[in-house]
Design a protein around this motif. Structure first.
Motif, PDB file in Angstrom:
ATOM      1  N   UNK A 131     114.889  47.380  54.439  1.00  0.00           N
ATOM      2  CA  UNK A 131     116.405  46.908  54.945  1.00  0.00           C
ATOM      3  C   UNK A 131     116.269  46.937  56.443  1.00  0.00           C
ATOM      4  N   UNK A 132     115.252  47.406  57.170  1.00  0.00           N
ATOM      5  CA  UNK A 132     115.578  47.151  58.963  1.00  0.00           C
ATOM      6  C   UNK A 132     115.751  45.537  59.247  1.00  0.00           C
ATOM      7  N   UNK A 133     114.914  44.934  58.512  1.00  0.00           N
ATOM      8  CA  UNK A 133     114.317  43.515  58.969  1.00  0.00           C
ATOM      9  C   UNK A 133     116.083  42.780  58.648  1.00  0.00           C
ATOM     10  N   UNK A 134     116.527  43.344  57.174  1.00  0.00           N
ATOM     11  CA  UNK A 134     117.497  42.134  56.492  1.00  0.00           C
ATOM     12  C   UNK A 134     118.208  42.782  58.039  1.00  0.00           C
ATOM     13  N   UNK A 135     119.122  44.177  58.238  1.00  0.00           N
ATOM     14  CA  UNK A 135     119.799  44.192  59.373  1.00  0.00           C
ATOM     15  C   UNK A 135     120.146  43.674  61.094  1.00  0.00           C
ATOM     16  N   UNK A 136     118.920  43.274  60.912  1.00  0.00           N
ATOM     17  CA  UNK A 136     118.336  43.099  62.356  1.00  0.00           C
ATOM     18  C   UNK A 136     118.667  41.951  61.897  1.00  0.00           C
ATOM     19  N   UNK A 137     118.890  40.995  60.997  1.00  0.00           N
ATOM     20  CA  UNK A 137     118.992  38.960  61.259  1.00  0.00           C
ATOM     21  C   UNK A 137     120.317  39.517  60.990  1.00  0.00           C
ATOM     22  N   UNK A 138     121.044  39.901  60.467  1.00  0.00           N
ATOM     23  CA  UNK A 138     122.876  39.757  60.427  1.00  0.00           C
ATOM     24  C   UNK A 138     123.282  40.355  62.073  1.00  0.00           C
ATOM     25  N   UNK A 139     124.708  39.112  61.835  1.00  0.00           N
ATOM     26  CA  UNK A 139     124.796  39.846  63.561  1.00  0.00           C
ATOM     27  C   UNK A 139     125.859  40.860  63.362  1.00  0.00           C
ATOM     28  N   UNK A 140     126.369  41.419  64.453  1.00  0.00           N
ATOM     29  CA  UNK A 140     126.645  42.871  64.516  1.00  0.00           C
ATOM     30  C   UNK A 140     127.858  43.121  63.721  1.00  0.00           C
ATOM     31  N   UNK A 141     128.849  42.210  63.630  1.00  0.00           N
ATOM     32  CA  UNK A 141     129.955  42.087  62.426  1.00  0.00           C
ATOM     33  C   UNK A 141     129.898  41.593  61.410  1.00  0.00           C
ATOM     34  N   UNK A 142     128.902  41.484  60.681  1.00  0.00           N
ATOM     35  CA  UNK A 142     128.351  41.213  59.029  1.00  0.00           C
ATOM     36  C   UNK A 142     128.414  42.914  58.426  1.00  0.00           C
ATOM     37  N   UNK A 143     129.120  43.420  57.792  1.00  0.00           N
ATOM     38  CA  UNK A 143     128.617  44.619  57.405  1.00  0.00           C
ATOM     39  C   UNK A 143     127.992  44.059  55.747  1.00  0.00           C
ATOM     40  N   UNK A 144     127.524  43.254  55.082  1.00  0.00           N
ATOM     41  CA  UNK A 144     127.668  42.921  53.617  1.00  0.00           C
ATOM     42  C   UNK A 144     126.085  44.074  53.246  1.00  0.00           C
ATOM     43  N   UNK A 145     126.535  44.434  52.344  1.00  0.00           N
ATOM     44  CA  UNK A 145     125.226  45.368  51.601  1.00  0.00           C
ATOM     45  C   UNK A 145     124.521  44.117  51.028  1.00  0.00           C
ATOM     46  N   UNK A 146     123.858  44.556  50.891  1.00  0.00           N
ATOM     47  CA  UNK A 146     122.486  43.499  50.031  1.00  0.00           C
ATOM     48  C   UNK A 146     121.579  44.699  48.376  1.00  0.00           C
ATOM     49  N   UNK A 147     121.512  43.474  47.845  1.00  0.00           N
ATOM     50  CA  UNK A 147     120.967  44.115  46.816  1.00  0.00           C
ATOM     51  C   UNK A 147     118.976  43.347  47.329  1.00  0.00           C
ATOM     52  N   UNK A 148     118.248  44.985  46.649  1.00  0.00           N
ATOM     53  CA  UNK A 148     116.214  44.327  46.992  1.00  0.00           C
ATOM     54  C   UNK A 148     116.503  44.463  45.765  1.00  0.00           C
ATOM     55  N   UNK A 149     114.941  43.579  45.570  1.00  0.00           N
ATOM     56  CA  UNK A 149     114.437  43.151  44.428  1.00  0.00           C
ATOM     57  C   UNK A 149     112.964  44.123  44.545  1.00  0.00           C
ATOM     58  N   UNK A 150     112.454  44.643  44.198  1.00  0.00           N
ATOM     59  CA  UNK A 150     110.707  45.163  43.668  1.00  0.00           C
ATOM     60  C   UNK A 150     110.608  44.798  42.662  1.00  0.00           C
ATOM     61  N   UNK A 151     109.130  44.155  43.040  1.00  0.00           N
ATOM     62  CA  UNK A 151     108.094  43.953  42.214  1.00  0.00           C
ATOM     63  C   UNK A 151     106.846  43.950  42.368  1.00  0.00           C
ATOM     64  N   UNK A 152     106.604  44.848  41.177  1.00  0.00           N
ATOM     65  CA  UNK A 152     104.588  45.054  40.627  1.00  0.00           C
ATOM     66  C   UNK A 152     103.853  44.047  40.118  1.00  0.00           C
ATOM     67  N   UNK A 153     103.241  43.750  40.471  1.00  0.00           N
ATOM     68  CA  UNK A 153     102.233  42.598  40.068  1.00  0.00           C
ATOM     69  C   UNK A 153     101.315  43.354  39.621  1.00  0.00           C
ATOM     70  N   UNK A 154     100.455  44.169  38.378  1.00  0.00           N
ATOM     71  CA  UNK A 154      98.852  44.213  38.091  1.00  0.00           C
ATOM     72  C   UNK A 154      97.860  43.518  38.636  1.00  0.00           C
ATOM     73  N   UNK A 155      97.104  43.833  39.289  1.00  0.00           N
ATOM     74  CA  UNK A 155      95.896  43.029  39.788  1.00  0.00           C
ATOM     75  C   UNK A 155      95.295  43.494  38.397  1.00  0.00           C
ATOM     76  N   UNK A 156      94.406  42.229  38.252  1.00  0.00           N
ATOM     77  CA  UNK A 156      93.044  42.215  36.935  1.00  0.00           C
ATOM     78  C   UNK A 156      92.426  43.334  36.811  1.00  0.00           C
ATOM     79  N   UNK A 157      91.808  43.865  36.066  1.00  0.00           N
ATOM     80  CA  UNK A 157      91.188  45.679  36.195  1.00  0.00           C
ATOM     81  C   UNK A 157      90.025  44.619  37.085  1.00  0.00           C
ATOM     82  N   UNK A 158      89.846  43.806  36.759  1.00  0.00           N
ATOM     83  CA  UNK A 158      87.861  43.905  37.738  1.00  0.00           C
ATOM     84  C   UNK A 158      88.406  44.325  39.326  1.00  0.00           C
TER      85      UNK A 158
END
Length: 301
Positions: free
Chosen positions: A77-104
């Motif tokens: 969220x901090x990186x997203x806000x830093x990338x926007x102009x100060x005049x832009x107040x758009x909210x964002x959608x975050x997609x959190x993704x978890x990928x299982x590692x191979x058991x070994x």
């Protein structure tokens, strides 16, 4: 920032659990704990032999997952806000993704980040047009494992998305009895005799659905957890869908792959930006959602 969608990311990764959350006023995430619990539940359903190890002492799997995800969410969220102009107040959608590692590759540690790789995708959120009327289509069957939000569902639903009629915004899933459980990426509601009706089982409860249910309870709007049935379509006074972006009012519902089994046309109130909002359940809920969203927002670190 990335120019590819969360869907693109998920389709490139091996099997993954994910959840989509929205920010509020650029500083918090709506129902963050809801999303953490959903991720944990999806992992336990899909990979119980791995996810069940992720607890230690009095700390539950959800507690430990939260300790990993909250700092990741804060950075994103901090990186997203830093990338926007100060005049832009758009909210964002975050997609959190978890990928299982191979058991070994997993260690003997009891922590999530030793068993799963974490990804987060963030993009601007476009809220639904409050005056738009959308069309839906019923021609899919309920999914096998609706309680888990997994990337495999993106692949499974693709034929339905590609086959929907022109102008249709969302495909609805119904069982053999004609009971509508959910949309491909939404929850479905109808209003009958002033009562909000939505499926209580056989679907993935979304975060906006969670808020709608809570608002109905706290504002004395009657709600019944019963899957809307096509057999009672003539009694539907209103219909709408919910997803992470908000609520959308339904104008009509086609039934069948080519709409060959019928076309339900709803008598929608005349909504227009220059007119006062119509006195409908949808309008009440949309207003309550806008006014109360901040109560469901959870601050970051």
């Amino acid at each position: 920032m990335a120019n590819f969608s969360a869907r693109d990311v998920l389709l490139q990764l091996p099997s993954a659990a994910y959840t989509c959350a929205r920010t509020y006023k650029k500083k918090s995430i709506v129902l963050l704990n809801f999303h953490i619990e959903r991720l944990c539940h999806s992992c336990l359903l899909a990979w119980p032999e791995i996810a069940s190890r992720c607890s230690v002492g009095n700390a539950t799997a959800i507690d430990l997952l939260r300790s990993v995800l909250q700092p990741i969410a804060t950075v994103a969220v901090d990186m997203w806000n830093a990338s926007l102009p100060h005049t832009v107040n758009n909210d964002a959608i975050l997609t959190f993704i978890l990928v299982p590692r191979h058991p070994c590759e997993a260690t003997s540690s009891l922590f999530w980040n030793n068993y799963f790789d974490f990804y987060v995708h963030i993009a601007a959120m476009k809220a639904p047009d409050p005056f738009a009327l959308i069309e839906l289509q019923v021609f899919g069957s309920p999914r096998d494992n609706p309680s888990a939000k997994l990337s495999s569902w993106l692949r499974q639903r693709r034929p339905l998305e590609e086959s929907k009629l022109t102008g249709v915004s969302e495909v609805l899933l119904a069982n053999e009895e004609g009971e509508i459980t959910e949309g491909l990426v939404s929850n479905f509601f109808v209003v009958m005799d002033g009562v909000v009706c939505t499926a209580g089982v056989g679907m993935l409860p979304g975060s906006t659905r969670h808020v709608v249910v809570d608002l109905c309870a706290s504002h004395n709007l009657p709600i019944r957890f019963e899957a809307p049935s096509l057999a009672t379509a003539s009694c539907w006074q209103e219909a709408f869908i919910s997803n992470v972006r908000g609520l959308s009012r339904v104008k009509s519902v086609w039934i069948g792959r080519q709409g060959e089994n019928g076309h339900i046309v709803l008598s929608c109130p005349d909504s227009h930006p220059d007119k006062p909002p119509a006195a409908s359940v949808f309008d009440q809920l949309r207003r309550l959602l806008d006014e109360n969203m901040g109560k469901y927002a959870e601050g970051l670190l």
